[in-house]
Scaffold this motif. Structure first.
Motif, PDB file in Angstrom:
ATOM      1  N   GLY A  45       0.820  -1.207   0.000  1.00 18.29           N
ATOM      2  CA  GLY A  45       0.000   0.000   0.000  1.00 18.29           C
ATOM      3  C   GLY A  45       0.849   1.249   0.000  1.00 18.29           C
ATOM      4  O   GLY A  45       2.007   1.231   0.403  1.00 18.29           O
ATOM      5  N   ALA A  46       0.270   2.338  -0.468  1.00 17.97           N
ATOM      6  CA  ALA A  46       0.981   3.617  -0.506  1.00 17.97           C
ATOM      7  C   ALA A  46       0.311   4.618   0.430  1.00 17.97           C
ATOM      8  O   ALA A  46      -0.915   4.644   0.559  1.00 17.97           O
ATOM      9  CB  ALA A  46       1.007   4.168  -1.922  1.00 17.97           C
ATOM     10  N   ILE A  47       1.135   5.436   1.068  1.00 16.46           N
ATOM     11  CA  ILE A  47       0.667   6.460   1.992  1.00 16.46           C
ATOM     12  C   ILE A  47       1.250   7.788   1.533  1.00 16.46           C
ATOM     13  O   ILE A  47       2.451   7.903   1.288  1.00 16.46           O
ATOM     14  CB  ILE A  47       1.145   6.153   3.427  1.00 16.46           C
ATOM     15  N   GLY A  48       0.403   8.788   1.433  1.00 17.71           N
ATOM     16  CA  GLY A  48       0.854  10.123   1.069  1.00 17.71           C
ATOM     17  C   GLY A  48       0.907  11.012   2.294  1.00 17.71           C
ATOM     18  O   GLY A  48      -0.087  11.161   3.001  1.00 17.71           O
ATOM     19  N   VAL A  49       2.075  11.562   2.578  1.00  8.63           N
ATOM     20  CA  VAL A  49       2.254  12.481   3.701  1.00  8.63           C
ATOM     21  C   VAL A  49       2.522  13.868   3.124  1.00  8.63           C
ATOM     22  O   VAL A  49       3.347  14.012   2.224  1.00  8.63           O
ATOM     23  CB  VAL A  49       3.421  12.039   4.613  1.00  8.63           C
ATOM     24  N   VAL A  50       1.802  14.856   3.640  1.00  7.15           N
ATOM     25  CA  VAL A  50       2.031  16.230   3.221  1.00  7.15           C
ATOM     26  C   VAL A  50       2.373  17.076   4.438  1.00  7.15           C
ATOM     27  O   VAL A  50       1.988  16.767   5.560  1.00  7.15           O
ATOM     28  CB  VAL A  50       0.812  16.845   2.479  1.00  7.15           C
ATOM     29  N   THR A  51       3.117  18.140   4.182  1.00  8.21           N
ATOM     30  CA  THR A  51       3.382  19.137   5.212  1.00  8.21           C
ATOM     31  C   THR A  51       2.685  20.416   4.783  1.00  8.21           C
ATOM     32  O   THR A  51       2.645  20.741   3.589  1.00  8.21           O
ATOM     33  CB  THR A  51       4.891  19.376   5.388  1.00  8.21           C
ATOM     34  N   ALA A  52       2.126  21.101   5.770  1.00 12.54           N
ATOM     35  CA  ALA A  52       1.401  22.342   5.482  1.00 12.54           C
ATOM     36  C   ALA A  52       1.595  23.308   6.634  1.00 12.54           C
ATOM     37  O   ALA A  52       1.748  22.887   7.788  1.00 12.54           O
ATOM     38  CB  ALA A  52      -0.075  22.049   5.272  1.00 12.54           C
ATOM     39  N   PRO A  53       1.572  24.596   6.336  1.00 13.43           N
ATOM     40  CA  PRO A  53       1.707  25.584   7.407  1.00 13.43           C
ATOM     41  C   PRO A  53       0.512  25.520   8.356  1.00 13.43           C
ATOM     42  O   PRO A  53      -0.591  25.149   7.943  1.00 13.43           O
ATOM     43  CB  PRO A  53       1.728  26.927   6.662  1.00 13.43           C
ATOM     44  N   PRO A  54       0.725  25.890   9.617  1.00 13.30           N
ATOM     45  CA  PRO A  54      -0.400  25.924  10.556  1.00 13.30           C
ATOM     46  C   PRO A  54      -1.494  26.857  10.019  1.00 13.30           C
ATOM     47  O   PRO A  54      -1.212  27.904   9.452  1.00 13.30           O
ATOM     48  CB  PRO A  54       0.211  26.494  11.840  1.00 13.30           C
ATOM     49  N   GLY A  55      -2.714  26.423  10.173  1.00 14.12           N
ATOM     50  CA  GLY A  55      -3.845  27.247   9.749  1.00 14.12           C
ATOM     51  C   GLY A  55      -4.171  27.176   8.277  1.00 14.12           C
ATOM     52  O   GLY A  55      -5.162  27.769   7.840  1.00 14.12           O
ATOM     53  N   ALA A  56      -3.369  26.460   7.496  1.00 12.98           N
ATOM     54  CA  ALA A  56      -3.664  26.344   6.068  1.00 12.98           C
ATOM     55  C   ALA A  56      -4.997  25.620   5.895  1.00 12.98           C
ATOM     56  O   ALA A  56      -5.273  24.628   6.566  1.00 12.98           O
ATOM     57  CB  ALA A  56      -2.553  25.573   5.352  1.00 12.98           C
ATOM     58  N   VAL A  57      -5.821  26.135   5.008  1.00 18.63           N
ATOM     59  CA  VAL A  57      -7.100  25.491   4.707  1.00 18.63           C
ATOM     60  C   VAL A  57      -6.824  24.440   3.638  1.00 18.63           C
ATOM     61  O   VAL A  57      -6.419  24.759   2.522  1.00 18.63           O
ATOM     62  CB  VAL A  57      -8.134  26.523   4.217  1.00 18.63           C
ATOM     63  N   LEU A  58      -7.025  23.185   4.022  1.00 19.87           N
ATOM     64  CA  LEU A  58      -6.703  22.073   3.136  1.00 19.87           C
ATOM     65  C   LEU A  58      -7.986  21.418   2.639  1.00 19.87           C
ATOM     66  O   LEU A  58      -9.013  21.436   3.332  1.00 19.87           O
ATOM     67  CB  LEU A  58      -5.841  21.054   3.886  1.00 19.87           C
ATOM     68  N   PRO A  59      -7.950  20.810   1.456  1.00 20.14           N
ATOM     69  CA  PRO A  59      -9.151  20.159   0.927  1.00 20.14           C
ATOM     70  C   PRO A  59      -9.553  18.957   1.785  1.00 20.14           C
ATOM     71  O   PRO A  59      -8.738  18.441   2.561  1.00 20.14           O
ATOM     72  CB  PRO A  59      -8.728  19.739  -0.483  1.00 20.14           C
ATOM     73  N   PRO A  60     -10.783  18.495   1.637  1.00 21.07           N
ATOM     74  CA  PRO A  60     -11.251  17.360   2.445  1.00 21.07           C
ATOM     75  C   PRO A  60     -10.515  16.046   2.166  1.00 21.07           C
ATOM     76  O   PRO A  60     -10.662  15.090   2.921  1.00 21.07           O
ATOM     77  CB  PRO A  60     -12.741  17.240   2.085  1.00 21.07           C
ATOM     78  N   THR A  61      -9.711  16.004   1.128  1.00 14.92           N
ATOM     79  CA  THR A  61      -8.930  14.798   0.818  1.00 14.92           C
ATOM     80  C   THR A  61      -7.676  14.704   1.679  1.00 14.92           C
ATOM     81  O   THR A  61      -6.921  13.754   1.570  1.00 14.92           O
ATOM     82  CB  THR A  61      -8.523  14.791  -0.663  1.00 14.92           C
ATOM     83  N   VAL A  62      -7.463  15.707   2.533  1.00 14.04           N
ATOM     84  CA  VAL A  62      -6.307  15.742   3.421  1.00 14.04           C
ATOM     85  C   VAL A  62      -6.801  15.609   4.853  1.00 14.04           C
ATOM     86  O   VAL A  62      -7.702  16.319   5.283  1.00 14.04           O
ATOM     87  CB  VAL A  62      -5.505  17.048   3.251  1.00 14.04           C
ATOM     88  N   ASP A  63      -6.191  14.694   5.584  1.00 15.02           N
ATOM     89  CA  ASP A  63      -6.528  14.465   6.990  1.00 15.02           C
ATOM     90  C   ASP A  63      -5.390  15.012   7.842  1.00 15.02           C
ATOM     91  O   ASP A  63      -4.326  14.409   7.920  1.00 15.02           O
ATOM     92  CB  ASP A  63      -6.708  12.957   7.226  1.00 15.02           C
ATOM     93  N   ARG A  64      -5.613  16.184   8.450  1.00 15.20           N
ATOM     94  CA  ARG A  64      -4.576  16.796   9.281  1.00 15.20           C
ATOM     95  C   ARG A  64      -4.418  15.947  10.538  1.00 15.20           C
ATOM     96  O   ARG A  64      -5.387  15.660  11.223  1.00 15.20           O
ATOM     97  CB  ARG A  64      -4.925  18.235   9.639  1.00 15.20           C
ATOM     98  N   LEU A  65      -3.169  15.556  10.836  1.00 19.79           N
ATOM     99  CA  LEU A  65      -2.908  14.676  11.966  1.00 19.79           C
ATOM    100  C   LEU A  65      -2.355  15.438  13.163  1.00 19.79           C
ATOM    101  O   LEU A  65      -2.993  15.538  14.198  1.00 19.79           O
ATOM    102  CB  LEU A  65      -1.947  13.562  11.566  1.00 19.79           C
ATOM    103  N   VAL A  66      -1.137  15.939  13.012  1.00 20.08           N
ATOM    104  CA  VAL A  66      -0.499  16.618  14.129  1.00 20.08           C
ATOM    105  C   VAL A  66       0.504  17.634  13.588  1.00 20.08           C
ATOM    106  O   VAL A  66       1.265  17.326  12.666  1.00 20.08           O
ATOM    107  CB  VAL A  66       0.180  15.599  15.081  1.00 20.08           C
ATOM    108  N   GLY A  67       0.465  18.842  14.128  1.00 21.29           N
ATOM    109  CA  GLY A  67       1.381  19.883  13.673  1.00 21.29           C
ATOM    110  C   GLY A  67       1.275  20.088  12.177  1.00 21.29           C
ATOM    111  O   GLY A  67       0.170  20.160  11.642  1.00 21.29           O
ATOM    112  N   PRO A  68       2.388  20.139  11.484  1.00 18.21           N
ATOM    113  CA  PRO A  68       2.358  20.379  10.040  1.00 18.21           C
ATOM    114  C   PRO A  68       2.096  19.119   9.206  1.00 18.21           C
ATOM    115  O   PRO A  68       2.058  19.186   7.982  1.00 18.21           O
ATOM    116  CB  PRO A  68       3.764  20.912   9.754  1.00 18.21           C
TER     117      PRO A  68
END
Length: 187
Positions: free
Chosen positions: A78-101
């Motif tokens: 299986g493949a897992i996609g990890v993204v980093t984003a600035p705090p407070g960034a509005v991300l699409p519903p396809t992204v599950d914010r976990l912890v910090g960035p």
């Protein structure tokens, strides 16, 4: 050693004597940690396989090096996609914010939806996982250093030197450990 209650967003850095080939000199980003166990990805195991071999639409979106990374010994199919984003960034519903960035992205989604919203994207084949109490036991027995993660750790352009760099930036004794020979018997 007392293990903190929640380690999500922290790095596990393998101690030099950890000789399990899956985790020798590994730097693991813990994406989730709780009473039921822990889940993360190894950040410094690039695989000589371009992302486009398995996910062609993501090839131009991932942060260089544009290869797959072996996230750990579990679920290698299986493949897992990890993204980093600035705090407070509005991300699409396809992204599950976990912890910090750090967030997970649905790899069935359109990578164009992330343009300008994230600071990095990495694709992992497999992951690292621990059952309830297992990781805490490994930390107690001295297999891992637990240190703060930086967003850039997840998407570094030089993953092969990450183990040394993470230890060095801690200063003190851990900076000294970063100079240890690859084969711990030579130290």
């Amino acid at each position: 050693m007392t293990v903190p209650a929640a380690l999500g967003g922290q790095l596990l850095v393998a101690r030099p004597r950890l000789d399990d080939p899956n985790f020798h000199r590994a730097v693991v980003l813990l994406l989730d940690h709780g009473d039921e166990g822990a889940f993360g990805v190894v950040l410094n195991r690039p695989v000589p396989v371009e992302v486009d071999v398995v996910l062609p639409e993501w090839q131009d979106a991932v942060t260089p090096p544009s290869v797959l990374f072996q996230g750990g010994p579990v679920g290698l199919d299986g493949a897992i996609g990890v993204v980093t984003a600035p705090p407070g960034a509005v991300l699409p519903p396809t992204v599950d914010r976990l912890v910090g960035p750090f967030s997970l992205v649905d790899l069935d989604s359109d990578p164009a939806d992330l343009a300008g919203l994230v600071t990095g994207i990495r694709v992992f084949a497999g992951h690292s996982g621990w059952g309830a109490g297992q990781l805490e036991g490994e930390i107690e027995e001295g297999s891992w250093f637990v240190v703060p993660a930086e967003a850039s750790d997840a998407v570094t352009d030089d993953p092969t030197t990450l183990w040394r760099r993470v230890l060095r930036r801690q200063g003190g004794d851990l900076a000294i450990v970063s100079t240890f020979a690859e084969d711990a018997r030579l130290n």
